[in-house]
Enzyme design. Structure first.
Site, PDB file in Angstrom:
ATOM      1  N   GLU A 106      23.477  46.979 101.573  1.00 49.78           N
ATOM      2  CA  GLU A 106      23.836  48.110 102.729  1.00 49.78           C
ATOM      3  C   GLU A 106      24.718  48.927 102.528  1.00 49.78           C
ATOM      4  OE1 GLU A 106      24.094  45.654 106.217  1.00 49.78           O
ATOM      5  OE2 GLU A 106      21.763  44.843 106.207  1.00 49.78           O
ATOM      6  N   GLU A 162      16.395  41.007 103.654  1.00 51.54           N
ATOM      7  CA  GLU A 162      17.028  40.536 104.475  1.00 51.54           C
ATOM      8  C   GLU A 162      15.911  40.914 105.777  1.00 51.54           C
ATOM      9  OE1 GLU A 162      21.131  41.164 105.774  1.00 51.54           O
ATOM     10  OE2 GLU A 162      21.656  41.126 103.695  1.00 51.54           O
TER      11      GLU A 162
HETATM   12  O1  AHR Z   1      22.763  38.520 107.370  1.00 51.43           O
HETATM   13  C1  AHR Z   1      24.281  39.060 108.120  1.00 51.43           C
HETATM   14  C2  AHR Z   1      24.547  40.213 107.673  1.00 51.43           C
HETATM   15  O2  AHR Z   1      23.459  41.007 108.068  1.00 51.43           O
HETATM   16  C3  AHR Z   1      24.442  40.639 106.315  1.00 51.43           C
HETATM   17  O3  AHR Z   1      25.644  40.384 105.702  1.00 51.43           O
HETATM   18  C4  AHR Z   1      24.147  42.197 106.077  1.00 51.43           C
HETATM   19  O4  AHR Z   1      23.542  42.554 104.790  1.00 51.43           O
HETATM   20  C5  AHR Z   1      23.301  42.242 107.049  1.00 51.43           C
HETATM   21  O5  AHR Z   1      23.864  43.427 108.020  1.00 51.43           O
END
Ligand code: AHR
Length: 499
Positions: free
Chosen positions: A174, A294
């Site tokens: 990110e 994610e």
């Molecule tokens: O999953 C929680 C957080 O969400 C992670 O650390 C990040 O990559 C995302 O914003």
């Protein structure tokens, strides 16, 4: 009679097992009291890791686990997590939950966990707060042959002579946000520096670039515009997509709240299509396959068993089972574009497969969906269609939206057809016939159904098996009339031959 069609002559591609991947970050209760309880714990464990979770992950053939973050990756120094006398550090998340990072679980321990599970590790490397030598040295330490480099000898001194197998390396996390708030151009230049050193040291590992937050198509366009000059550096392009809903109650919601999450889940198809169009546009479709590393539902805080003590821990209901099934069906149906996906996160966190505290550990409905879908892994994905209609959803601004009642995917592997169907309608049971074109059913099969007692149903420490799948036999004739209950997920497995 409504129909679900399996169109065997139309093959989409191979479903990479890694689409069924997981994610564990040093955040809240994911690592400590999540997967890891410590060797001296009264909780049944193997080398300090919860045996319950190891066994359950083996049962679903978990292929890959991403670590150590998430945002945490961007403050992680791998040196803190090897050898004796590990330092305690400020975690990325300390300001949220006042917990400090003990580094008790580091490189050796995490890979040990993966090896116990039979999963591959996917390391997310820091690019925000270190130089490219950091990833080069971490690779050297973990993967140089025994007895070669000084770092390989240090690894041996720390208990592991033979190299670890770490096939996937994320170059940042990110970086449009917590990973340095970079512009796409600045990140792309840094990706080129870090990935060059990584490629030079270990050319065979996969290097995954940080992709967009959900619908940020500008990130994709601008990153690719800079990165495309060095296509050989890119082996994958990560995308994150959370279905946000901080408004309603997590275990007592209405149909329209349910519908919102179904609509958001189906929406991932739109994101995949648009980001992929850019990837194709830049001619990178053979290099920058998508890693949705994610994904999941993100609700308001404090609904898990810890009552908010574990950051971002949330309860998981039948709604999350449907969210899972719609995502996994979508990943299957786009398997020619997607090399990996990682559900966020494994335990005591957002869209989790397990909830744990001390002696307690339960599997959520989300876990059971992974179990229903596991025979898709490595299969050839076949196109599906259905005429089971749509559900209306009144969006936040009052606009009328729609989503398909049935989400479907199908695959064939070793003469066994797997069809997974999610009924996203919160109230309509749907009778249908399974119409298979291009394959002959050649024996009896089975049908596994995951359904709750209502759309909010879920498992708790007190009732860990309220929501569990049930399997019944099914014959070729039985495929002519199946009823899928509202808010449920079904997997049909039946032997077939090519016609
Ligand atoms: O999953 C929680 C957080 O969400 C992670 O650390 C990040 O990559 C995302 O914003």
């Amino acid at each position: 009679m409504k129909k679900v069609y399996v169109l065997a002559p139309s093959k989409i591609g191979t479903i990479k097992p890694e689409i069924y991947g997981h994610f564990t970050e040093h955040i809240g209760g994911v690592i400590y009291d999540g997967i890891y309880v410590g060797k001296d714990s009264p909780v049944e464990n193997v080398h300090g890791f919860r045996k319950f979770i190891i066994d359950k992950l083996k049962a679903i053939n978990a292929p890959v686990v991403r670590w150590p973050g998430g945002c945490y990756a961007e403050v992680y120094d791998w040196r803190d997590g090897v050898g004796e006398d590990r330092p305690t550090r400020i975690n990325w998340w300390t300001r949220h939950d006042k917990r400090y990072e003990s580094n008790e679980v580091g490189t050796h321990e995490f890979v040990d966990f993966c090896e116990l599970v039979g999963a591959k590790p996917y390391f997310a490397a820091n690019v925000t707060s270190v130089s490219p030598m950091h990833i080069r040295n971490w690779m050297d330490y973990t993967m140089s042959p025994a007895g070669t480099t000084t770092l390989a000898k240090e690894r041996e001194k720390n208990g592991r002579a033979e190299p670890f197998d770490i096939p996937y390396w994320g170059i940042g996390n990110e970086n449009w946000g917590g990973g340095g708030n970079m512009t796409p151009e600045y990140y792309a230049e840094n990706f080129r520096r870090f990935a060059t050193l990584a490629q030079n040291a270990f050319p065979d590992v996969k290097r995954i670039a940080c992709g967009p937050n959900a619908e940020d198509y500008e990130w994709t366009r601008r990153f690719l515009a800079v990165a495309r000059d060095c296509p050989s550096l890119i082996d994958g392009y990560a995308m994150h997509y959370y279905c946000w809903n901080l408004r309603d109650e997590v275990t007592s919601f209405e149909n329209n709240d349910w519908n919102r999450m179904m609509w958001l889940s189906y929406h991932i198809q739109y994101l995949i299509t648009r980001h992929w169009a850019y990837i194709q546009g830049y001619g990178l479709e053979n290099r920058a396959k998508l890693y949705v590393d994610e994904w999941g539902a993100w609700y308001k805080e404090g609904t898990g068993p810890s009552g908010g003590a574990n950051l971002y821990e949330q309860q998981s209901t039948m709604r999350d089972a449907l969210i899972t099934a719609i995502h996994l069906n979508t990943f299957n149906n786009n398997c020619e574009k997607i090399d990996m996906a990682n559900c966020a996160q494994l335990v005591n966190n957002l869209h989790c497969l397990f909830l744990a505290a001390g002696e307690n550990c339960i599997a959520t409905p989300t876990y059971h969906v992974f179990d229903l879908f596991k025979t898709h892994m490595g299969g050839t994905c076949l196109r599906t269609a259905n005429d089971a209609g749509t559900t209306d959803y009144h969006g936040i601004k009052g606009d009328l939206l729609k989503f398909d009642n049935l989400s479907t995917s199908a695959s064939v592997k070793d003469g066994m057809l797997t069809v997974t169907i999610a009924n996203a309608s919160p109230e309509q049971d749907i009778p249908f016939a399974l119409d298979i074109a291009g394959l002959d059913v050649c024996g009896d099969g089975e049908m596994t159904l995951l359904v709750g007692d209502g759309i909010c149903d879920h498992n708790t420490f007190e009732e860990p098996e309220r929501v569990v799948p049930k399997t019944t036999p099914i014959t070729a004739d039985g495929l002519a009339e199946i009823v899928i209950p509202h808010a449920s997920v079904v997997a049909i497995r039946i032997p077939v031959t090519e016609r």
